[in-house]
Design a protein around this motif. Structure first.
Motif, PDB file in Angstrom:
ATOM      1  N   VAL A 385      35.325  38.159 -13.025  1.00  0.00           N
ATOM      2  CA  VAL A 385      35.479  38.417 -14.444  1.00  0.00           C
ATOM      3  C   VAL A 385      35.676  39.918 -14.594  1.00  0.00           C
ATOM      4  CG1 VAL A 385      34.382  38.242 -16.674  1.00  0.00           C
ATOM      5  CG2 VAL A 385      33.990  36.489 -14.960  1.00  0.00           C
ATOM      6  N   GLY A 386      36.815  40.293 -15.118  1.00  0.00           N
ATOM      7  CA  GLY A 386      37.153  41.709 -15.123  1.00  0.00           C
ATOM      8  C   GLY A 386      36.648  42.456 -16.347  1.00  0.00           C
ATOM      9  N   PRO A 387      36.779  43.782 -16.317  1.00  0.00           N
ATOM     10  CA  PRO A 387      36.370  44.624 -17.444  1.00  0.00           C
ATOM     11  C   PRO A 387      36.939  44.184 -18.791  1.00  0.00           C
ATOM     12  CG  PRO A 387      36.938  45.979 -15.567  1.00  0.00           C
ATOM     13  CD  PRO A 387      37.284  44.565 -15.204  1.00  0.00           C
ATOM     14  N   PRO A 388      38.175  43.627 -18.863  1.00  0.00           N
ATOM     15  CA  PRO A 388      38.675  43.240 -20.192  1.00  0.00           C
ATOM     16  C   PRO A 388      37.723  42.284 -20.912  1.00  0.00           C
ATOM     17  CG  PRO A 388      40.440  43.126 -18.596  1.00  0.00           C
ATOM     18  CD  PRO A 388      39.189  43.420 -17.832  1.00  0.00           C
ATOM     19  N   TYR A 389      37.122  41.360 -20.161  1.00  0.00           N
ATOM     20  CA  TYR A 389      36.177  40.432 -20.792  1.00  0.00           C
ATOM     21  C   TYR A 389      35.015  41.190 -21.398  1.00  0.00           C
ATOM     22  CZ  TYR A 389      32.031  37.485 -21.084  1.00  0.00           C
ATOM     23  OH  TYR A 389      30.869  36.890 -21.513  1.00  0.00           O
ATOM     24  N   PHE A 390      34.426  42.066 -20.599  1.00  0.00           N
ATOM     25  CA  PHE A 390      33.234  42.769 -21.065  1.00  0.00           C
ATOM     26  C   PHE A 390      33.573  43.651 -22.263  1.00  0.00           C
ATOM     27  CE2 PHE A 390      32.178  41.801 -16.618  1.00  0.00           C
ATOM     28  CZ  PHE A 390      31.008  41.108 -16.832  1.00  0.00           C
TER      29      PHE A 390
ATOM     30  N   GLU B  79      53.001  45.929  -3.206  1.00  0.00           N
ATOM     31  CA  GLU B  79      53.429  47.263  -3.621  1.00  0.00           C
ATOM     32  C   GLU B  79      52.426  47.831  -4.601  1.00  0.00           C
ATOM     33  OE1 GLU B  79      58.263  46.792  -3.205  1.00  0.00           O
ATOM     34  OE2 GLU B  79      57.401  47.325  -5.140  1.00  0.00           O
ATOM     35  N   TYR B  80      52.116  49.094  -4.420  1.00  0.00           N
ATOM     36  CA  TYR B  80      51.136  49.719  -5.304  1.00  0.00           C
ATOM     37  C   TYR B  80      51.582  51.142  -5.564  1.00  0.00           C
ATOM     38  CZ  TYR B  80      46.723  51.868  -6.760  1.00  0.00           C
ATOM     39  OH  TYR B  80      45.757  52.562  -7.436  1.00  0.00           O
ATOM     40  N   THR B  81      51.525  51.550  -6.826  1.00  0.00           N
ATOM     41  CA  THR B  81      51.888  52.924  -7.150  1.00  0.00           C
ATOM     42  C   THR B  81      50.620  53.651  -7.602  1.00  0.00           C
ATOM     43  OG1 THR B  81      54.046  52.174  -7.832  1.00  0.00           O
ATOM     44  CG2 THR B  81      53.393  54.373  -8.538  1.00  0.00           C
ATOM     45  N   GLY B  82      50.233  54.617  -6.811  1.00  0.00           N
ATOM     46  CA  GLY B  82      49.023  55.340  -7.184  1.00  0.00           C
ATOM     47  C   GLY B  82      48.282  55.776  -5.943  1.00  0.00           C
ATOM     48  N   ILE B  83      47.034  56.147  -6.155  1.00  0.00           N
ATOM     49  CA  ILE B  83      46.234  56.678  -5.056  1.00  0.00           C
ATOM     50  C   ILE B  83      45.347  55.575  -4.505  1.00  0.00           C
ATOM     51  CG2 ILE B  83      44.426  58.335  -4.494  1.00  0.00           C
ATOM     52  CD1 ILE B  83      45.785  60.239  -6.470  1.00  0.00           C
ATOM     53  N   LEU B  84      45.431  55.378  -3.209  1.00  0.00           N
ATOM     54  CA  LEU B  84      44.647  54.322  -2.575  1.00  0.00           C
ATOM     55  C   LEU B  84      43.202  54.764  -2.419  1.00  0.00           C
ATOM     56  CD1 LEU B  84      47.287  53.403   0.112  1.00  0.00           C
ATOM     57  CD2 LEU B  84      46.479  51.894  -1.702  1.00  0.00           C
ATOM     58  N   PRO B  85      42.265  53.817  -2.373  1.00  0.00           N
ATOM     59  CA  PRO B  85      40.867  54.211  -2.190  1.00  0.00           C
ATOM     60  C   PRO B  85      40.643  54.854  -0.814  1.00  0.00           C
ATOM     61  CG  PRO B  85      41.099  51.827  -2.148  1.00  0.00           C
ATOM     62  CD  PRO B  85      42.418  52.377  -2.535  1.00  0.00           C
ATOM     63  N   ASP B  86      39.558  55.607  -0.726  1.00  0.00           N
ATOM     64  CA  ASP B  86      39.262  56.344   0.500  1.00  0.00           C
ATOM     65  C   ASP B  86      39.287  55.459   1.737  1.00  0.00           C
ATOM     66  OD1 ASP B  86      38.938  58.712  -0.734  1.00  0.00           O
ATOM     67  OD2 ASP B  86      36.783  58.518  -1.005  1.00  0.00           O
ATOM     68  N   GLN B  92      42.118  46.805   7.969  1.00  0.00           N
ATOM     69  CA  GLN B  92      40.891  46.550   7.219  1.00  0.00           C
ATOM     70  C   GLN B  92      41.128  45.546   6.100  1.00  0.00           C
ATOM     71  OE1 GLN B  92      38.938  49.882   5.266  1.00  0.00           O
ATOM     72  NE2 GLN B  92      37.409  48.384   4.656  1.00  0.00           N
ATOM     73  N   GLY B  93      40.067  44.835   5.721  1.00  0.00           N
ATOM     74  CA  GLY B  93      40.181  43.862   4.642  1.00  0.00           C
ATOM     75  C   GLY B  93      40.140  44.556   3.293  1.00  0.00           C
ATOM     76  N   ILE B  94      41.012  44.151   2.397  1.00  0.00           N
ATOM     77  CA  ILE B  94      40.995  44.719   1.047  1.00  0.00           C
ATOM     78  C   ILE B  94      41.200  43.609   0.020  1.00  0.00           C
ATOM     79  CG2 ILE B  94      41.943  46.956   1.764  1.00  0.00           C
ATOM     80  CD1 ILE B  94      44.440  45.623  -0.061  1.00  0.00           C
ATOM     81  N   VAL B  95      40.945  43.942  -1.241  1.00  0.00           N
ATOM     82  CA  VAL B  95      41.244  43.040  -2.337  1.00  0.00           C
ATOM     83  C   VAL B  95      42.099  43.819  -3.329  1.00  0.00           C
ATOM     84  CG1 VAL B  95      40.265  41.806  -4.305  1.00  0.00           C
ATOM     85  CG2 VAL B  95      39.130  41.690  -2.092  1.00  0.00           C
ATOM     86  N   ALA B  96      43.172  43.187  -3.823  1.00  0.00           N
ATOM     87  CA  ALA B  96      44.017  43.844  -4.813  1.00  0.00           C
ATOM     88  C   ALA B  96      44.108  42.983  -6.066  1.00  0.00           C
ATOM     89  CB  ALA B  96      45.402  44.083  -4.230  1.00  0.00           C
ATOM     90  N   GLU B 110      45.529  47.483  -8.964  1.00  0.00           N
ATOM     91  CA  GLU B 110      44.327  48.124  -8.466  1.00  0.00           C
ATOM     92  C   GLU B 110      44.080  47.636  -7.049  1.00  0.00           C
ATOM     93  OE1 GLU B 110      40.949  47.230 -10.874  1.00  0.00           O
ATOM     94  OE2 GLU B 110      39.747  48.852 -10.048  1.00  0.00           O
ATOM     95  N   VAL B 111      43.688  48.548  -6.182  1.00  0.00           N
ATOM     96  CA  VAL B 111      43.374  48.165  -4.804  1.00  0.00           C
ATOM     97  C   VAL B 111      41.936  48.559  -4.530  1.00  0.00           C
ATOM     98  CG1 VAL B 111      43.886  48.600  -2.371  1.00  0.00           C
ATOM     99  CG2 VAL B 111      45.751  48.421  -4.018  1.00  0.00           C
ATOM    100  N   LEU B 112      41.157  47.603  -4.017  1.00  0.00           N
ATOM    101  CA  LEU B 112      39.747  47.882  -3.757  1.00  0.00           C
ATOM    102  C   LEU B 112      39.461  47.810  -2.273  1.00  0.00           C
ATOM    103  CD1 LEU B 112      38.200  45.553  -6.482  1.00  0.00           C
ATOM    104  CD2 LEU B 112      38.552  48.010  -6.627  1.00  0.00           C
TER     105      LEU B 112
END
Lengths: 669, 138
Positions: A385-390, B79-86, B92-96, B110-112
């Motif tokens: 559940v993302g920030p938009p919901y909150f 594809e992602y435009t912006g600054i990737l997390p550290d 490595q495993g990520i979630v986008a 957003e990339v986490l």
């Protein structure tokens, strides 16, 4: 040797907790005066042993005793002293130890500062806190012993998580825990009152200062966490609706409701059972917060430790605490009747409205936080559940709350006349709206959101000032009369002004901030809201336990240089962990924020994150105002002077202190 | 009267909350789900997987970065435009969070990546486990 001493001391603390949790409560119900008298010494004994235990672990950190597994995992000889100390609570075991220590501290403080509470009541209160303490110390000893030895001892430790090597975060957990655990006092008073079958004004008065202080710490803790996330995580956000943030925010919301409901219970004798329920929920949500953070069920940037066995233990503990107290509530609450009445237009109604809004908000956040976990546990898929919901839930609920804050201060207890109120505030309302319509004109662009936020803030300020002037009486201002205003009223005034500051902060930050991720080569310039950011390149530098790439950025405004920013990209040597260290030029009305990403190509170009954040400091400033308000209110003289109660309860249950017993409790309850 | 108002208010609030709750649920899909067409078009969802070694490229040395995610069975280009997390790293495993475009490329908003180098987001771990293929190169 020192580690074993710490471990042994922890076991002794458990023994003390068992004594504290059993004897006084049984003694109170069977009128065994000797057992009742055990409460105070047992509370102090528990505190002593917990302090020794905590001291031993701290000693292990300071002396780099890597034969203690926990120290080896979370420390390093190159670590600065501040982080050696804060490293004690840098991970799961130590933070739990800190939790248990703080619980003992609160218990000790209650034992120390409650001289005018009848011994029987105090015995029950301390007993309940002892029971909670048993749970936590058992949890430490059975699943997360911080004193476990590591053999053979490594020569060097694995270092503290670099994210935690920060002064803000060093004191964030203790503050947060002071708040979380502080609600255990309100909880214990509520449970003791239920056990005693007596919910009267005195009970509410005893709970109030403790609740205020706990709430103050929680407020500071949350604000610190938010501030830390802003400058340390390098995203420039101040609140992410991250499950761990929610975990601390829910008890805060319920705690806020509790503070107001306690006021109504003390002053007017209304909402008694509701107040008890809030006290139970505030503490339960604090426990839930621990469960969420420490069990590893969350996908979160903060969930540093995870172990299913621990999660199970806390879940069972949570079930016992919540289930047990709700059961007790179900048995006892029906006998408690609020005899006082109030009309629709009254301060009581406004407080009820405040409570409903806060509880609904907390429930919505709970839904958004737990629903994904439940769905996952049932094997129905992975959702989030993302920030938009909150945001969609929070903002529509908070706007009426801000209006209710003003109404609550305007209205009188018991009954008031809406026409008279309307007549008094019509010009104020008009002025607030007019000023709010004008202010966005001097901003970069016009925004109705800003108008709404500013109106709410001005309304809160205007009514707070007005009710303060009212309080001074018809003769108007004078220094003498300023001193006759009780501290509680000052506290409320400051806290409510804090709400206004906070509302201005979140409104203007979210409307007028500018954020850009850009590619910049050396000597490139970027214009943002009139500020010219110039990038001068990147060079290597060396820190105590990291190496860093440091960028040089100068910012000028109307031709004058206003800031030199040097954001870094650090790599901590022990864990080889990269960290973005943003550079911020802070100001009351705007922050300039620069963080660097990574090199792009081989011409010296980098990706940069450049933010212009308007009024962001006001968010934390508002939180500080609120915390200060909580502290001031807790210092009110009324809490020290309680009706003179002879402490002659010993051995004879009929000889209770003659504190005003209100008629709503059955005589033989 | 008062109780009635409160009930109505609470009811309305609950209604609104549940509505926006439904609108903002984000489902998680693995790369295999996406390739097999199980993931929705034009709706935000979360995609997780392992960043394939050597797949990260920055066309034109700009802010746009392109890489491939895998669950060791099927791959998806992101594809992602912006600054990737550290802690974004190959292998490595990520979630986008993001949407699929018409070409089947996942456009991430957003990339986490977790702040722990051995960390694997639970969803990614789960979706990797579900694949019978052995975890090559691990």
């Amino acid at each position: 040797m020192i580690a074993e001493l710490g471990h042994f001391s922890l076991i002794l603390a458990l023994c003390m907790a068992v004594v504290l949790g059993l004897l006084p409560i049984i003694g109170a119900s069977r009128s065994i005066s000797g057992w009742v008298a055990v409460a105070r010494p047992a509370a102090f004994g528990q505190l002593l042993f917990m302090a020794v235990s905590f001291g031993c672990l701290t000693y292990g950190f300071l002396t780099h005793d890597f034969s203690i597994a926990y120290v080896a995992k979370n420390s390093n000889t190159a670590l600065p002293v501040l982080y050696l100390v804060s490293g004690v609570w840098g991970a799961h075991e130590g933070s739990l130890l800190l939790w248990a220590l703080i619980l003992s501290c609160w218990t000790g403080l209650v034992a120390l500062f409650s001289r005018n509470i009848p011994d029987i009541t105090l015995a029950r209160v301390l007993g309940v806190m002892g029971l909670v303490s048993i749970g936590f110390i058992l949890f430490l000893l059975l699943t997360s012993n911080p004193f476990e030895r590591l053999f053979p001892a490594p020569l060097e430790g694995r270092d503290l998580n670099p994210l935690l090597q920060d002064p803000g975060l060093a004191i964030h957990p203790p503050m947060l825990y002071m708040g979380y655990v502080g609600f255990s006092v309100a909880f214990a008073f509520a449970i003791a009152a239920l056990l005693e079958g007596r919910l009267d004004a005195a009970w509410a008065r005893w709970s109030r200062p403790w609740t205020n202080i706990a709430w103050m710490f929680l407020t500071i803790g949350i604000a610190l966490g938010s501030w830390w996330a802003y400058y340390e995580l390098g995203w420039g956000g101040w609140w992410f609706w991250d499950p761990v943030e929610n975990a601390s925010f829910m008890p805060w919301l319920i705690g806020t409701a509790l503070i107001h409901s306690l006021a109504a219970t003390e002053k007017r004798g209304v909402f008694k059972t509701w107040t008890v329920l809030l006290a139970i929920f505030a503490f339960s949500l604090s426990l839930l917060g621990t469960f969420l953070v420490r069990s590893g069920v969350l996908t979160s940037v903060h969930a540093f430790a995870s172990d299913p066995a621990r999660g199970l233990f806390i879940l069972v503990f949570l079930a016992v605490v919540v289930g047990g107290s709700l059961l007790l509530y179900a048995i006892r609450a029906p006998y408690v009747k609020s005899s006082a009445t109030f009309e629709l237009v009254s301060k009581e109604s406004a407080i009820l409205l405040n409570n409903v809004l806060l509880v609904v908000t907390a429930s919505s956040i709970l839904l958004g936080t737990l629903y994904p976990l439940v769905i996952d546990a049932l094997g129905l898929g992975k959702i989030s559940v993302g920030p938009p919901y909150f945001n969609a839930v929070f903002i529509p609920l908070m706007a009426p709350l801000a209006i209710a804050v003003g109404l609550g201060m305007l209205l009188r207890w018991k009954r008031d006349n809406i026409n008279v109120i309307a007549l008094r505030v019509r010009w104020i309302v008009l002025a607030c709206v007019a000023v709010s319509l004008l202010i966005p004109l001097v901003m970069p662009f016009y925004s109705w959101g800003a108008v709404l936020g500013i109106t709410l803030a001005l309304w809160t300020v205007a009514i707070t000032v007005m009710s303060f002037v009212d309080r001074m009486g018809p003769q108007g201002f004078s220094w003498q009369r300023l001193q006759t205003v009780p501290a509680g009223f000052y506290g409320m005034t400051v806290a409510h002004l804090g709400i206004a500051v906070f509302v201005i902060g979140i409104t203007l930050t979210s409307v007028y901030s500018v954020e850009k991720d850009v590619r910049m080569a050396p000597d490139d310039k970027l214009d943002m809201s009139g500020y010219i950011f110039e990038f001068h390149g990147v060079k290597q530098t060396q820190g105590p336990n990291y190496v860093a790439e440091q960028a040089f950025v100068t910012v000028s405004y109307e031709g004058k240089q206003v800031a030199k920013l040097e954001p870094q990209k650090r790599v901590y040597q022990v864990q080889k962990m990269p960290m973005t260290e943003a550079a911020i030029d802070a100001g009351l009305f705007r922050d300039l924020f620069v963080a660097i990403g990574e090199p792009l190509g081989n011409q010296g170009a980098w990706s940069l994150r450049i933010y212009y954040k308007s009024f962001i400091r006001w968010i934390w400033l508002g939180a500080l105002f609120m915390a200060a308000g909580g502290l001031i209110a807790a210092c009110d003289r009324r809490y020290k002077i309680t009706p003179v109660a002879p402490k002659g309860i010993k051995g004879d249950s009929t000889d209770r202190s003659p504190l005003q017993r209100t008629s709503e409790v059955p005589a033989d309850a | 009267m008062l109780i009635g108002l409160m009930v109505i208010g609470a009811g309305l609030a609950t209604g609104f909350a549940l509505k926006s709750f439904n609108e903002n649920l984000m489902y998680f899909f693995s790369t295999t789900d996406v390739v097999e067409g199980k993931a929705p078009k034009d709706t935000l969802f979360r995609l997780g997987g392992m960043v394939i070694k050597g797949s990260v490229e920055r066309p034109n040395d700009g802010l746009m970065v392109r890489f491939k995610l895998t669950d060791f069975s099927k791959d998806v280009t992101v594809e992602y435009t912006g600054i990737l997390p550290d802690l974004f790293r190959e292998g490595q495993g990520i979630v986008a969070h993001g949407k699929l475009n018409a070409q089947g490329v996942f456009i991430a908003e957003e990339v986490l990546a977790k702040h722990d180098e051995n960390y694997m987001p639970p969803e990614v771990k789960g979706s990797l486990k579900n694949q019978s293929a052995p975890v090559a190169g691990q």
